[in-house]
Scaffold this motif. Structure first.
Motif, PDB file in Angstrom:
ATOM      1  N   VAL A  99      -4.031  27.098  38.842  1.00 46.58           N
ATOM      2  CA  VAL A  99      -3.596  28.408  38.167  1.00 46.58           C
ATOM      3  C   VAL A  99      -3.410  28.371  36.576  1.00 46.58           C
ATOM      4  N   CYS A 100      -3.934  29.100  35.728  1.00 49.48           N
ATOM      5  CA  CYS A 100      -3.730  29.175  34.465  1.00 49.48           C
ATOM      6  C   CYS A 100      -2.428  29.688  33.848  1.00 49.48           C
ATOM      7  N   THR A 101      -1.976  28.879  32.698  1.00 47.45           N
ATOM      8  CA  THR A 101      -0.594  29.254  32.343  1.00 47.45           C
ATOM      9  C   THR A 101      -1.009  29.116  30.437  1.00 47.45           C
ATOM     10  N   PRO A 102      -0.152  29.802  29.851  1.00 47.55           N
ATOM     11  CA  PRO A 102      -0.219  29.645  28.604  1.00 47.55           C
ATOM     12  C   PRO A 102       0.189  28.235  27.913  1.00 47.55           C
ATOM     13  N   SER A 103      -0.293  27.902  26.985  1.00 47.71           N
ATOM     14  CA  SER A 103      -0.078  26.504  26.370  1.00 47.71           C
ATOM     15  C   SER A 103       1.083  26.323  25.914  1.00 47.71           C
ATOM     16  N   GLY A 104       1.940  27.409  25.504  1.00 50.20           N
ATOM     17  CA  GLY A 104       3.190  27.241  25.080  1.00 50.20           C
ATOM     18  C   GLY A 104       4.374  27.202  26.063  1.00 50.20           C
ATOM     19  N   GLU A 129      -3.820  24.528  31.357  1.00 50.75           N
ATOM     20  CA  GLU A 129      -3.477  25.476  30.137  1.00 50.75           C
ATOM     21  C   GLU A 129      -4.565  26.372  29.854  1.00 50.75           C
ATOM     22  N   GLU A 130      -4.254  27.794  29.396  1.00 51.47           N
ATOM     23  CA  GLU A 130      -5.521  28.649  29.097  1.00 51.47           C
ATOM     24  C   GLU A 130      -6.426  28.394  28.421  1.00 51.47           C
ATOM     25  N   LEU A 330      -4.165  15.455  33.146  1.00 54.71           N
ATOM     26  CA  LEU A 330      -4.441  16.664  32.293  1.00 54.71           C
ATOM     27  C   LEU A 330      -3.992  17.982  32.898  1.00 54.71           C
ATOM     28  N   LEU A 331      -4.001  18.013  34.381  1.00 51.54           N
ATOM     29  CA  LEU A 331      -3.627  19.177  35.016  1.00 51.54           C
ATOM     30  C   LEU A 331      -2.226  18.807  35.603  1.00 51.54           C
ATOM     31  N   TYR A 332      -1.400  19.729  35.305  1.00 53.46           N
ATOM     32  CA  TYR A 332      -0.115  19.511  35.877  1.00 53.46           C
ATOM     33  C   TYR A 332       0.294  20.328  37.156  1.00 53.46           C
TER      34      TYR A 332
END
Length: 337
Positions: A99-104, A129-130, A330-332
């Motif tokens: 799943v993608c999330t905003p970098s901040g 991160e997106e 690098l993937l959380y």
């Protein structure tokens, strides 16, 4: 039995799902219609989006994500469950999802997305991160030593990142994107014409006559709404030049954020970016002239990806092939089930 792998772009405006081996199979608005009386979900996706601004008092149609963040956890979980079932059916085999999330995004926001994915039926869930996903989806080689820069302009956030050797060198996320541009149009019409319009109308105005630079062709659009003084229906005519002016302030925030990221970029990587250019992804990159605006402001070539709307979902789908990225963390991921 084939083990499903899903890449999910859980966006503020739209959710896209990429199925490994099949491509993007779902593209639906991130909107849910709920009965206030029973808390029952009446519609999800496109059907719910059609209801926005038109529902009776006992039905609310809203977006459970705002500015890239889950604002209503339970509704988001139910929406995600519905979308995953649409793609996978009611299978005993749970999918692995990225799943993608905003970098901040904060740790709390990331955990909320992961929890929603697990409760929606994921066997294993990872976050990326997106801008990293957008770069992969745009066909950029993020594992090489040559640096790249991506600006992903979505519905709720604009994510900017410089990437090299499979990692993020510098990044920034600003909560200025498609929704805020729509809101700027709504405020302008209310202030100048005493005209109240809905968010869907504002989006149509942006798509039809919006420009990020002084318009190369002047277009006129007739817009209908409610007069705030008389309370009656009212129609006005808008021009491209007028919409360009009312979007300028919001767009300047994206320019400043991109400048800030470039200032934090090592000179060798900055040289790579100057040679290759900056890649624009996300629905916001389709605003006319936005590549020209950024190129002029940053003094660097800027280009729009081939399929900007799908880049993040495509990248999320590809990422499970990058086993080294998974091993390097690098993937959380919070946990595995």
């Amino acid at each position: 039995m084939w083990n499903k792998r899903l890449g999910i772009d859980l966006g503020t405006a739209t959710t896209l799902i990429y199925v490994y081996g099949k491509g993007i199979v779902l593209n639906e608005p991130s909107v849910v219609a709920i009965s206030k009386n029973t808390n029952e979900i009446l519609a999800i996706g496109r059907e719910a989006w059609e209801m926005i601004g038109k529902t009776p008092e006992y039905i609310v149609a809203h977006r459970p994500l705002r500015e890239g963040v889950i604002s209503d956890y339970e509704v988001t979980r139910r929406m995600l469950t519905y979308f995953i079932q649409q793609v996978c059916g009611k299978s005993l085999f749970k999918p692995n999802v990225v799943v993608c999330t905003p970098s901040g995004g904060t740790g709390v926001e990331k955990r909320a997305v992961l929890d929603a994915a697990y409760r929606a039926g994921a066997r294993r869930a990872y976050l990326i991160e997106e801008p990293m996903a957008a770069a992969l989806g745009a066909g950029i080689d993020i594992t090489g030593s040559s640096g790249s820069m991506v600006i992903d302009i979505g519905g709720g956030t604009t994510d900017i990142a410089v990437l090299s050797l499979g990692g993020v060198v510098a990044s920034q996320s600003v909560r200025v994107a498609g929704d805020q541009l729509d809101e700027a149009i709504t405020k302008h019409l209310r202030k100048k014409f005493n005209l109240l319009i809905g968010e869907k109308t504002a989006e149509v105005i942006k798509i039809e006559i919006g420009w990020a630079v002084p318009p190369k062709e002047e277009k006129t659009l007739k817009v209908k709404g409610r007069d705030l003084v008389s309370g009656l229906p009212k129609e006005i005519s808008l021009t491209s030049s007028e919409i360009y002016k009312c979007l300028s302030e919001q767009l300047s925030s994206i320019i400043e954020a991109a400048r800030s990221v470039l200032e934090k970029t090592p000179p060798e990587i900055a040289a790579d970016i100057g040679e290759k250019g900056i890649c624009l992804t996300g629905g916001g990159s389709l605003l006319r002239g936005i590549d020209e605006m950024l190129s002029k402001a940053l003094g660097t070539p800027v280009y729009v990806a081939e399929d900007p709307i799908s880049c993040v979902a495509l990248g999320a789908g590809k990422v499970l092939d990058y086993l080294k990225l998974l091993r390097d963390g690098l993937l959380y991921t919070k946990r595995e089930k």
